[in-house]
Design a protein around this motif. Structure first.
Motif, mmCIF file in Angstrom:
data_model
loop_
_atom_site.group_PDB
_atom_site.id
_atom_site.type_symbol
_atom_site.label_atom_id
_atom_site.label_comp_id
_atom_site.label_asym_id
_atom_site.label_seq_id
_atom_site.Cartn_x
_atom_site.Cartn_y
_atom_site.Cartn_z
ATOM 1 N N GLY A 1 0.680 -1.436 -0.131
ATOM 2 C CA GLY A 1 0.584 -0.341 0.232
ATOM 3 C C GLY A 1 0.898 1.280 0.035
ATOM 4 O O GLY A 1 0.448 2.132 -0.251
ATOM 5 N N ALA A 2 2.351 1.467 0.382
ATOM 6 C CA ALA A 2 3.057 2.794 0.100
ATOM 7 C C ALA A 2 2.534 3.023 -1.266
ATOM 8 O O ALA A 2 2.926 2.346 -1.865
ATOM 9 C CB ALA A 2 4.164 1.990 1.227
ATOM 10 N N VAL A 3 2.804 3.872 -1.154
ATOM 11 C CA VAL A 3 3.609 5.098 -2.905
ATOM 12 C C VAL A 3 4.514 5.727 -2.647
ATOM 13 O O VAL A 3 4.655 6.505 -1.386
ATOM 14 C CB VAL A 3 1.957 5.777 -2.928
ATOM 15 C CG1 VAL A 3 1.945 6.341 -4.441
ATOM 16 C CG2 VAL A 3 0.488 5.034 -3.214
ATOM 17 N N VAL A 4 5.525 5.450 -3.521
ATOM 18 C CA VAL A 4 6.203 6.408 -3.812
ATOM 19 C C VAL A 4 6.075 7.279 -4.895
ATOM 20 O O VAL A 4 5.826 6.487 -6.390
ATOM 21 C CB VAL A 4 7.773 5.274 -3.989
ATOM 22 C CG1 VAL A 4 8.970 6.334 -4.363
ATOM 23 C CG2 VAL A 4 7.747 4.423 -2.437
ATOM 24 N N ALA B 1 19.728 4.776 -5.339
ATOM 25 C CA ALA B 1 18.677 5.758 -4.438
ATOM 26 C C ALA B 1 17.211 4.758 -4.496
ATOM 27 O O ALA B 1 16.968 3.884 -3.104
ATOM 28 C CB ALA B 1 18.666 7.049 -4.058
ATOM 29 N N LEU B 2 16.423 4.754 -6.052
ATOM 30 C CA LEU B 2 15.343 4.380 -5.889
ATOM 31 C C LEU B 2 15.200 2.687 -5.283
ATOM 32 O O LEU B 2 14.524 2.232 -5.213
ATOM 33 C CB LEU B 2 14.674 4.847 -7.553
ATOM 34 C CG LEU B 2 13.213 4.360 -7.373
ATOM 35 C CD1 LEU B 2 12.338 4.715 -6.046
ATOM 36 C CD2 LEU B 2 13.066 4.234 -9.099
ATOM 37 N N ARG B 3 16.472 1.621 -5.658
ATOM 38 C CA ARG B 3 16.109 0.758 -6.188
ATOM 39 C C ARG B 3 16.422 0.463 -4.315
ATOM 40 O O ARG B 3 15.615 -0.261 -3.665
ATOM 41 C CB ARG B 3 17.872 0.232 -6.752
ATOM 42 C CG ARG B 3 17.611 0.067 -8.030
ATOM 43 C CD ARG B 3 18.395 -1.019 -8.779
ATOM 44 N NE ARG B 3 19.786 -0.052 -8.924
ATOM 45 C CZ ARG B 3 20.015 0.753 -9.828
ATOM 46 N NH1 ARG B 3 18.850 0.720 -10.874
ATOM 47 N NH2 ARG B 3 20.747 1.050 -10.122
ATOM 48 N N ARG B 4 17.279 1.203 -3.905
ATOM 49 C CA ARG B 4 17.698 1.015 -2.197
ATOM 50 C C ARG B 4 15.891 1.285 -1.392
ATOM 51 O O ARG B 4 16.033 0.845 -0.770
ATOM 52 C CB ARG B 4 18.822 1.907 -1.646
ATOM 53 C CG ARG B 4 20.031 1.548 -1.666
ATOM 54 C CD ARG B 4 20.934 2.712 -1.741
ATOM 55 N NE ARG B 4 20.727 3.990 -1.763
ATOM 56 C CZ ARG B 4 21.488 4.429 -2.249
ATOM 57 N NH1 ARG B 4 22.094 3.642 -3.059
ATOM 58 N NH2 ARG B 4 21.686 5.919 -2.004
ATOM 59 N N VAL B 5 16.022 2.654 -2.139
ATOM 60 C CA VAL B 5 14.197 2.928 -1.219
ATOM 61 C C VAL B 5 12.980 1.071 -1.434
ATOM 62 O O VAL B 5 12.534 1.574 -0.713
ATOM 63 C CB VAL B 5 13.874 4.064 -1.515
ATOM 64 C CG1 VAL B 5 12.516 4.402 -1.345
ATOM 65 C CG2 VAL B 5 14.836 5.553 -1.422
ATOM 66 N N LEU B 6 13.473 1.200 -2.803
ATOM 67 C CA LEU B 6 12.292 0.448 -3.620
ATOM 68 C C LEU B 6 12.448 -0.999 -2.422
ATOM 69 O O LEU B 6 12.247 -1.727 -2.166
ATOM 70 C CB LEU B 6 12.326 0.289 -4.544
ATOM 71 C CG LEU B 6 11.443 1.103 -4.796
ATOM 72 C CD1 LEU B 6 11.343 0.586 -6.802
ATOM 73 C CD2 LEU B 6 10.067 1.456 -5.338
ATOM 74 N N ALA B 7 14.075 -1.639 -2.367
ATOM 75 C CA ALA B 7 13.933 -3.238 -1.380
ATOM 76 C C ALA B 7 13.670 -2.203 -0.071
ATOM 77 O O ALA B 7 13.915 -3.089 0.610
ATOM 78 C CB ALA B 7 15.385 -2.715 -2.216
ATOM 79 N N ALA B 8 14.149 -1.571 0.245
ATOM 80 C CA ALA B 8 14.093 -1.154 1.868
ATOM 81 C C ALA B 8 12.129 -1.398 1.734
ATOM 82 O O ALA B 8 11.667 -1.829 2.939
ATOM 83 C CB ALA B 8 14.693 0.260 2.289
ATOM 84 N N LEU B 9 11.396 -0.793 1.749
ATOM 85 C CA LEU B 9 9.917 -1.136 0.959
ATOM 86 C C LEU B 9 9.865 -2.300 1.234
ATOM 87 O O LEU B 9 8.448 -2.751 1.899
ATOM 88 C CB LEU B 9 9.028 0.291 0.306
ATOM 89 C CG LEU B 9 9.530 1.907 1.098
ATOM 90 C CD1 LEU B 9 9.299 2.743 -0.134
ATOM 91 C CD2 LEU B 9 9.179 1.752 2.142
ATOM 92 N N GLY B 10 9.715 -2.767 0.214
ATOM 93 C CA GLY B 10 9.885 -3.972 0.407
ATOM 94 C C GLY B 10 10.198 -5.178 0.690
ATOM 95 O O GLY B 10 9.463 -6.483 1.094
ATOM 96 N N SER B 11 11.042 -4.824 1.918
ATOM 97 C CA SER B 11 11.397 -6.064 2.754
ATOM 98 C C SER B 11 11.181 -5.664 4.411
ATOM 99 O O SER B 11 10.505 -6.585 4.870
ATOM 100 C CB SER B 11 13.201 -6.080 2.838
ATOM 101 O OG SER B 11 13.185 -4.770 3.394
ATOM 102 N N THR B 12 9.877 -4.869 4.497
ATOM 103 C CA THR B 12 8.917 -4.549 5.547
ATOM 104 C C THR B 12 8.033 -5.211 5.434
ATOM 105 O O THR B 12 7.081 -6.035 4.310
ATOM 106 C CB THR B 12 8.633 -3.256 5.325
ATOM 107 O OG1 THR B 12 8.112 -2.490 4.130
ATOM 108 C CG2 THR B 12 9.626 -2.089 5.904
#
Length: 133
Positions: free
Chosen positions: A109-112, A122-133
């Motif tokens: 449900g998170a929207v970036v 940087a976007l890959r790192r953010v998406l990876a962090a959000l995907g692992s939560t």
């Protein structure tokens, strides 16, 4: 006159670590495999053979995960889910329109929201962090 023909240069033997290094260098974003191969003095065919072997785990390590692409679909505006406003972020009216703006809705449900000038790593790192939560 006698012409002596000698055998060409001996075949080079590459260790698994050297192969990994060369292949990983060629797989870096923006790298040109032909230039990497030329720099190391190997052919591109050998480089791609090593890449296939590395991805298959033939260098004594677990197989390297193959990058995957996310499926993208565009829904008409009427079909998009209404996301409740987040009081910690400015309203959509307050955010200036950006050319090339993208909204990425993750399964949780998170929207970036990012612009065309976003740094890919940087976007890959953010998406990876959000995907692992």
């Amino acid at each position: 006159m006698v012409e002596v023909i000698t055998r060409g240069e001996r075949r080079r033997s590459w260790s698994a670590d050297q192969k990994r290094l060369i292949v990983s260098e060629a797989m870096q974003p923006g790298a040109m495999p032909a230039e990497v191969a030329r720099r190391w003095g190997i052919g591109t065919g050998l480089l791609y053979t090593w890449r296939r072997q590395l991805l298959a785990g033939e260098f004594g390590e677990p197989p390297v995960p193959v990058p995957v692409f996310a499926q993208v679909s565009l829904a008409p505006a009427a079909e998009r889910k209404a996301v409740p406003p987040d009081p910690t972020t400015p309203s959509a009216d307050a955010v200036p329109a950006m050319a090339g703006r993208m909204e990425i809705t993750l399964p949780g449900g998170a929207v970036v929201c990012v612009g065309a000038d976003v740094d890919g790593s940087a976007l890959r790192r953010v998406l990876a962090a959000l995907g692992s939560t």
